[in-house]
Design an enzyme around this catalytic site. Sequence first.
Site, PDB file in Angstrom:
ATOM      1  N   HIS A 155     -10.455 -85.387  41.234  1.00 53.45           N
ATOM      2  CA  HIS A 155     -11.487 -84.480  41.770  1.00 53.45           C
ATOM      3  C   HIS A 155     -12.432 -85.178  42.738  1.00 53.45           C
ATOM      4  CE1 HIS A 155     -10.729 -80.882  39.253  1.00 53.45           C
ATOM      5  NE2 HIS A 155     -10.039 -81.784  38.571  1.00 53.45           N
ATOM      6  N   ASP A 362     -18.111 -86.913  48.717  1.00 52.88           N
ATOM      7  CA  ASP A 362     -17.828 -85.928  47.675  1.00 52.88           C
ATOM      8  C   ASP A 362     -16.355 -85.559  47.752  1.00 52.88           C
ATOM      9  OD1 ASP A 362     -18.444 -84.145  45.606  1.00 52.88           O
ATOM     10  OD2 ASP A 362     -20.275 -83.472  46.615  1.00 52.88           O
TER      11      ASP A 362
HETATM   12  C1  GDG Z   1     -16.539 -82.871  40.866  1.00 52.20           C
HETATM   13  C2  GDG Z   1     -16.463 -83.595  42.210  1.00 52.20           C
HETATM   14  C3  GDG Z   1     -15.448 -81.551  43.228  1.00 52.20           C
HETATM   15  C4  GDG Z   1     -24.568 -77.422  39.549  1.00 52.20           C
HETATM   16  N1  GDG Z   1     -25.820 -77.343  39.060  1.00 52.20           N
HETATM   17  C5  GDG Z   1     -25.827 -76.305  38.210  1.00 52.20           C
HETATM   18  C6  GDG Z   1     -24.541 -75.754  38.173  1.00 52.20           C
HETATM   19  N2  GDG Z   1     -23.792 -76.454  39.002  1.00 52.20           N
HETATM   20  C7  GDG Z   1     -22.387 -76.143  39.297  1.00 52.20           C
HETATM   21  C8  GDG Z   1     -22.198 -75.744  40.730  1.00 52.20           C
HETATM   22  C9  GDG Z   1     -20.731 -76.070  40.940  1.00 52.20           C
HETATM   23  C10 GDG Z   1     -20.559 -77.282  40.049  1.00 52.20           C
HETATM   24  O1  GDG Z   1     -21.600 -77.271  39.087  1.00 52.20           O
HETATM   25  C11 GDG Z   1     -20.683 -78.585  40.822  1.00 52.20           C
HETATM   26  O2  GDG Z   1     -19.508 -78.810  41.484  1.00 52.20           O
HETATM   27  P1  GDG Z   1     -19.419 -79.818  42.709  1.00 52.20           P
HETATM   28  O3  GDG Z   1     -18.089 -79.642  43.328  1.00 52.20           O
HETATM   29  O4  GDG Z   1     -20.520 -79.518  43.660  1.00 52.20           O
HETATM   30  O5  GDG Z   1     -19.671 -81.279  42.133  1.00 52.20           O
HETATM   31  P2  GDG Z   1     -19.258 -82.183  40.819  1.00 52.20           P
HETATM   32  O6  GDG Z   1     -19.909 -81.711  39.593  1.00 52.20           O
HETATM   33  O7  GDG Z   1     -19.612 -83.578  41.213  1.00 52.20           O
HETATM   34  O8  GDG Z   1     -17.683 -82.030  40.680  1.00 52.20           O
HETATM   35  C12 GDG Z   1     -16.538 -82.612  43.366  1.00 52.20           C
HETATM   36  C13 GDG Z   1     -15.460 -80.956  41.834  1.00 52.20           C
HETATM   37  O9  GDG Z   1     -15.406 -81.960  40.824  1.00 52.20           O
HETATM   38  C14 GDG Z   1     -14.294 -79.996  41.628  1.00 52.20           C
HETATM   39  O10 GDG Z   1     -13.087 -80.614  41.931  1.00 52.20           O
HETATM   40  O11 GDG Z   1     -15.682 -80.530  44.180  1.00 52.20           O
HETATM   41  O12 GDG Z   1     -16.388 -83.281  44.600  1.00 52.20           O
HETATM   42  O13 GDG Z   1     -17.496 -84.575  42.316  1.00 52.20           O
HETATM   43  O14 GDG Z   1     -19.923 -75.058  40.467  1.00 52.20           O
HETATM   44  O15 GDG Z   1     -22.542 -74.400  40.920  1.00 52.20           O
HETATM   45  N3  GDG Z   1     -24.209 -74.687  37.420  1.00 52.20           N
HETATM   46  C15 GDG Z   1     -25.188 -74.137  36.658  1.00 52.20           C
HETATM   47  N4  GDG Z   1     -26.452 -74.632  36.641  1.00 52.20           N
HETATM   48  C16 GDG Z   1     -26.827 -75.697  37.405  1.00 52.20           C
HETATM   49  O16 GDG Z   1     -27.996 -76.112  37.398  1.00 52.20           O
HETATM   50  N5  GDG Z   1     -24.896 -73.071  35.903  1.00 52.20           N
END
Ligand code: GDG
Length: 486
Positions: A155, A362
Amino acid sequence: MARLVIVSNRVPVPKTRGAQAGGLAVALKEVLRPGAMWFGWSGRISPETSEAPYLVESRGVTYATLDLTKRDYENFYVGFANGALWPLFHFQPALMKFRREEYAGYLDVNRMLAQQLAKILLPDDVIWVHDYHLIPFARFLREAGVRNRIGFFLHIPFVPPAMMETLPRARDLLADLGHYDVAGFQTEGHARDFRDCMARLLGATVAGDTVTHQGRTTQAVANPIGIDAVPFEREAIRAVQSAETVRLAASLQGRALAIGVDRLDYSKGLPNRFEGYARLLKRFPEHLEKVSFLQIAARSREDVTAYRDLGRELDRLAGDVNGRFSEFDWTPLRYLTRAAPRRQLAGFFRIARVGVVTPLHDGMNLVAKEFVAAQNPIDPGVLILSRFAGAADEMTEALLVNPFDPDEIAEAMHEALAMKLDERKRRHAALRANVFTTTASAYASRFLALLSGKPVANGPSFIDDMLRRVAGKWPLDRTPLRRRAS
Ligand code: GDG
């Protein structure tokens, strides 16, 4: 019919309550159809490693989880996975802390989990392993005699050979990846870096997307992850009427809302983002009192020193921005370090004029996609996106920035705030078309087609099979569970 086994570090067993931050749980929700199993760590620490998985069945999906000891947790999770691999793969070797005993603990947990899973597999089962915590998992399954198809999806980013080499034991980990039949990455660039590492550091043969090392062949492909766009948009539309979104809108008093939502992680570029915002207010004073920036940064991995240091740095920077620019009736930066419910985020995105997504590196970044899905096509907000997020490969109509340059962030915010409706609509239409086609389910089916070539859902329940085979020896909770509301 082949059954699907998902393996990941944390297993979101449906009874887990509360808002959940983290991309993996959100992205895999789609793949779990009746007949599948999700296997991994329970998230619990126990005095002894579990002797057998704890089983929960919900909507035909079996969740099988094991507890770790405190020592396992510290070496495997805090130590090697998040103290060494995470910074390495995010191009931060200076933050990488490698200790041999932690690496040994990482291998021990992978071996233990693989041996437990090997006991309950059938020859046809298709195994899909997720992320950097579980790189050696396939090797240990193979050592336990498993000949099934095994896939791996990373990821987070992958790094070029010169960076990979800074990690002691890099060659062993690369060789471990060679035990997977398919290795998926977020972008073609990451897949290429992996193939280059295999060739340069191990002498593997690369032909097209296949890598051959010690007689085993791994197909290394880009398979970008997406979101479940339709329900997310629906959620956003509904949430606009919710009490929280109405309250947020009222509190803006006609000002434009800029929003950032990230886990509190040094890869997300938050210090530069805060500084970029301060430079916007300094260099483009027409925005003073005309914009409010809401940054939601849910605390994560607080057992890792670098995360605690980052928390303190951001407290200081947020105080600095607000101290310098606030008026008695205007606070430029609203900074929250607790998770918000998903529905609330969707509503907040919809009323925002600017989405600021500026990670230093990322894998993909799902927030960028969620922001776009949540917009109103008639009056859409503008996405500012780091060039070094995997999402930038697909989302070229965003305002792409180099997140290492706070002035560039400031200039993009200025451009976004001043952007005319026509251009906002044009950019949003292109981004929206992308987000609604490259969805989570498209991502999952693509990967499973590569891995198995045959249908892998709706098989017989794992739990029934296991019950028959282990006849009551394992702790089991068959109480039907309500779906988690998030
Ligand atoms: C890894 C990789 C890759 C965030 N804050 C809150 C919240 N979130 C949710 C977001 C989004 C998810 O969490 C975060 O996803 P990201 O992709 O931005 O980042 P990572 O957590 O680092 O994920 C990344 C991912 O895996 C998938 O393959 O894209 O690059 O690092 O859905 O909305 N959700 C809630 N409250 C929050 O305060 N409910």
